[in-house]
Every structure is written in structure tokens, then in C-alpha cells.
Design a protein around this motif. Structure first.
Motif, short mmCIF file in Angstrom:
data_model
loop_
_atom_site.label_atom_id
_atom_site.label_comp_id
_atom_site.label_asym_id
_atom_site.label_seq_id
_atom_site.Cartn_x
_atom_site.Cartn_y
_atom_site.Cartn_z
N GLU A 259 0.85 -1.20 0.00
CA GLU A 259 0.00 0.00 0.00
C GLU A 259 0.89 1.25 0.00
O GLU A 259 0.97 1.99 0.98
N SER A 260 1.57 1.49 -1.13
CA SER A 260 2.60 2.54 -1.18
C SER A 260 2.04 3.93 -0.93
O SER A 260 2.66 4.75 -0.23
N TYR A 261 0.88 4.25 -1.50
CA TYR A 261 0.30 5.58 -1.30
C TYR A 261 -0.07 5.79 0.17
O TYR A 261 0.22 6.83 0.77
N LEU A 262 -0.72 4.78 0.75
CA LEU A 262 -1.14 4.87 2.15
C LEU A 262 0.06 5.05 3.07
O LEU A 262 0.06 5.89 3.97
N ILE A 263 1.11 4.26 2.82
CA ILE A 263 2.32 4.35 3.65
C ILE A 263 2.98 5.71 3.51
O ILE A 263 3.41 6.33 4.50
N ALA A 264 3.04 6.23 2.28
CA ALA A 264 3.65 7.55 2.07
C ALA A 264 2.90 8.63 2.84
O ALA A 264 3.51 9.53 3.44
N GLU A 265 1.57 8.57 2.85
CA GLU A 265 0.78 9.55 3.58
C GLU A 265 1.01 9.42 5.08
O GLU A 265 1.11 10.42 5.80
N LEU A 266 1.10 8.20 5.56
CA LEU A 266 1.31 7.99 6.99
C LEU A 266 2.69 8.46 7.44
O LEU A 266 2.84 8.98 8.56
N TYR A 267 3.69 8.32 6.58
CA TYR A 267 5.00 8.90 6.89
C TYR A 267 4.88 10.41 7.05
O TYR A 267 5.51 11.02 7.93
N LYS A 268 4.07 11.05 6.21
CA LYS A 268 3.87 12.49 6.33
C LYS A 268 3.21 12.85 7.67
O LYS A 268 3.43 13.94 8.20
N TRP A 269 2.40 11.94 8.19
CA TRP A 269 1.76 12.17 9.49
C TRP A 269 2.73 11.98 10.64
O TRP A 269 2.41 12.31 11.78
N GLY A 270 3.91 11.39 10.36
CA GLY A 270 4.90 11.14 11.40
C GLY A 270 5.02 9.70 11.82
O GLY A 270 5.70 9.38 12.81
N ALA A 271 4.39 8.77 11.08
CA ALA A 271 4.43 7.35 11.44
C ALA A 271 5.84 6.79 11.29
O ALA A 271 6.60 7.18 10.41
N ARG A 272 6.16 5.85 12.17
CA ARG A 272 7.45 5.16 12.13
C ARG A 272 7.22 3.65 12.16
O ARG A 272 6.25 3.17 12.75
N ASN A 273 8.11 2.92 11.53
CA ASN A 273 8.02 1.46 11.51
C ASN A 273 8.58 0.88 12.80
O ASN A 273 9.62 1.34 13.29
N VAL A 274 7.92 -0.15 13.33
CA VAL A 274 8.40 -0.79 14.55
C VAL A 274 8.64 -2.29 14.39
O VAL A 274 9.39 -2.89 15.17
N GLU A 275 8.03 -2.91 13.39
CA GLU A 275 8.22 -4.35 13.18
C GLU A 275 7.61 -4.73 11.84
O GLU A 275 6.96 -3.91 11.18
#
Length: 301
Positions: A259-275
Motif C-alpha cells: 500500500e505505497s500511497y497509504l504508507i507515504a501519507e502515513l510517513y507524512k503524518w509522522g508514522a514510524r516502523n516498529v516491526e
């Protein structure tokens, strides 16, 4: 070693087993514990599973001591494989395999589904040797509590709190998108026993449900999910609403790596990967027709 059904007076023992065994693995492999609260906090898993599926927890007993446990969830279309926990001193002795073999036996001809950590190669090998195969990869993401969310995304439709009148539409949508049906799970989320579940629906301009998303906020589990959506518009609107709720901590949510578009938007929100997690299936599987956000309580894959 004996594999049998957990008795009601063993719930606290199994909750402590989940807490201790999971933390031991994370501490040994990744240098940190995953459950930061008290062992009794993990009783939320047992309480939820026993309310939904009484008698569907297997324990492995060796010399009078419980050395492992595994939950399973029979549903209309499949059987979900829940948390599996094995005491650290019993690893490598076939406990997990014995528990999984019994779950497979009890599932009969229904497909089995689960979500497992991509970082734990021992569990990955256990499941793939038993005939499971990965069908999706998910990024576990979290937005730090000090990050301020952007304004709600603009788009057609509206987000509302789910109620019992939405249940059939929610169940139909999940079956259409993911190929599974689990009406009693959805009823549990909406009716909210215990007071720590929150569920929203996204209503399209046509008036139909085109997405729903649940969350749990408890010391033993803070996650957003499960949920299904037809498109990114519904997914972002539902996620924003869930993330805007007051909580006891920063929740984790799972997003498919494709879900590349969704992930890109969430990075803009400040999301970080944890696992990273895999969805795995043993038996028939159909590619999804939309966006799926799985969780660990209860599992579905």
C-alpha cells in the motif's frame, strides 16, 4: 507431554506465560521487552478469547507444569490461529509443533489463518513446515505521542461511530474484501464489553459502508485494527479518526507493504516502523479486493 484444553482456573497461569515467554524472546533477540506492564495485563487475551471462543485454548503439560499454550478461533469461513506461547526453557522440544498439530486437526477442512512476526524465524519455520504460506507482508507502524496529527483528510464520505445496525454491512464488506466472515468478532467490537474497544465505519456518499476500523486500548494491548476498506480515502479517514481518540498510549497499526500511497501519507503524518509481520494461510486463499488491516486480538490474517 500432554495436549489438552485449558481449564478456567488456569487463565492467570496462561496469561503470565504469554507475558513471560513473549518478553523473553524480544529481550533475547531484540534487546527490549514488548509487554511493559504487569503480567496480569495479558489476561485481556484470555478474557477476550474465552468470551468469544470458550474452550478453544490448548495447553501443553509436561510433568504437571504448563509449558505452552495456543488459542484458536473457529469462524464461518476459516479458523484463526491465535497467540502461541512456549516457556523459554521448553523451546526446541516440540511444544509448538504439538500444539499446532492439534489445532490443524481440530480445524478439519477449514483454512487456517494467522499473523506472525517476520523477525521470529523459529515461528516462521514452524508454520511453513506445517503447510502455511505467507500471503501478505505488513509494516507495524506507530505515531509517537508527541507528534501532532495533520487536519483530517479531505475526501468523499463520512466517519461515524459503529453501532449494531452496521454489523451486517461490516461483515458483508469484510467477506467481500478479504474472503473471511466472523460476525461474532465484529459484534464484540461494536458492543464493547469491558469498555476498551472503539469501532468506526466510513459511509460512502451512496450511503453504503465502504470501510470499518476497530481498536483496543488496554494496558495489555494497544492496537488499531482489525479493519477493511475499499480504498485509501476510507482507510485514511478511519485511521485519522482512530488516532485522534484519547488513549493510554501510542497504538500500533499494521499496513500492507504494497500500500505505497497509504504508507507515504502515513510517513507524512509522522508514522514510524516498529516491526514486520506476515499474514499466513494454510488452505484456500483469495487475493483481497481492498485494504486489510489485521491485528492480534483476535487474529485473522
Amino acid at each position: 507431554m500432554t495436549i489438552r484444553t485449558m481449564s478456567s482456573d488456569e487463565a492467570s497461569t496462561v496469561g503470565t506465560l504469554i507475558h513471560e515467554s513473549t518478553n523473553a524472546w524480544y529481550k533475547a533477540k531484540l534487546g527490549h521487552e514488548i509487554f511493559t506492564g504487569k503480567p496480569e495485563d495479558c489476561k485481556i487475551f484470555i478474557d477476550t478469547y474465552q468470551l468469544l471462543d470458550p474452550g478453544c485454548c490448548l495447553v501443553a503439560e509436561d510433568e504437571g507444569k504448563i509449558v505452552g499454550a495456543c488459542f484458536y478461533h473457529p469462524r464461518e469461513t476459516h479458523v484463526g490461529v491465535g497467540i502461541m506461547a512456549v516457556r523459554p526453557e521448553a523451546t526446541g522440544k516440540g511444544v509448538g509443533k504439538a500444539l499446532l498439530d492439534e489445532v490443524i486437526k481440530r480445524a478439519e477442512d477449514l483454512p487456517l489463518r494467522l499473523v506472525s512476526s517476520a523477525m521470529n524465524l523459529d515461528s516462521y519455520s514452524l508454520y511453513t513446515r506445517a503447510g502455511f504460506g505467507p500471503v501478505a507482508v505488513y509494516q507495524d507502524m506507530r505515531i509517537p505521542p508527541d507528534v501532532e496529527l495533520p487536519p483530517p483528510p479531505a475526501g468523499p464520505g463520512s466517519v461515524r461511530m459503529a453501532n449494531v445496525s452496521h454489523l451486517f454491512g461490516m461483515a458483508d464488506l469484510e467477506e467481500e474484501i478479504s474472503g473471511i466472515r466472523r460476525a461474532k468478532d465484529l459484534a464484540h467490537f461494536v458492543r464493547n464489553p469491558g469498555g476498551y474497544w472503539t469501532t468506526f465505519v466510513h459511509i460512502a456518499p451512496s450511503g453504503k459502508i465502504d470501510g470499518w476500523l476497530s481498536s483496543v486500548d488496554h494496558a495489555g494491548c494497544r492496537m488499531i485494527g482489525p479493519g477493511v476498506m475499499r480504498d485509501e480515502n476510507a482507510a485514511l479517514a478511519l485511521l485519522h479518526m482512530q488516532l485522534s481518540q484519547a488513549r493510554g498510549g501510542s497504538p500500533v497499526f499494521l499496513i500492507g507493504t504494497h500500500e505505497s500511497y497509504l504508507i507515504a501519507e502515513l510517513y507524512k503524518w509522522g508514522a514510524r516502523n516498529v516491526e514486520i509481520h506476515f499474514a499466513q494461510v494454510r488452505g484456500s486463499f483469495s487475493p483481497p479486493g481492498g485494504i486489510i488491516m489485521p491485528t492480534f486480538l483476535p487474529e485473522s490474517g
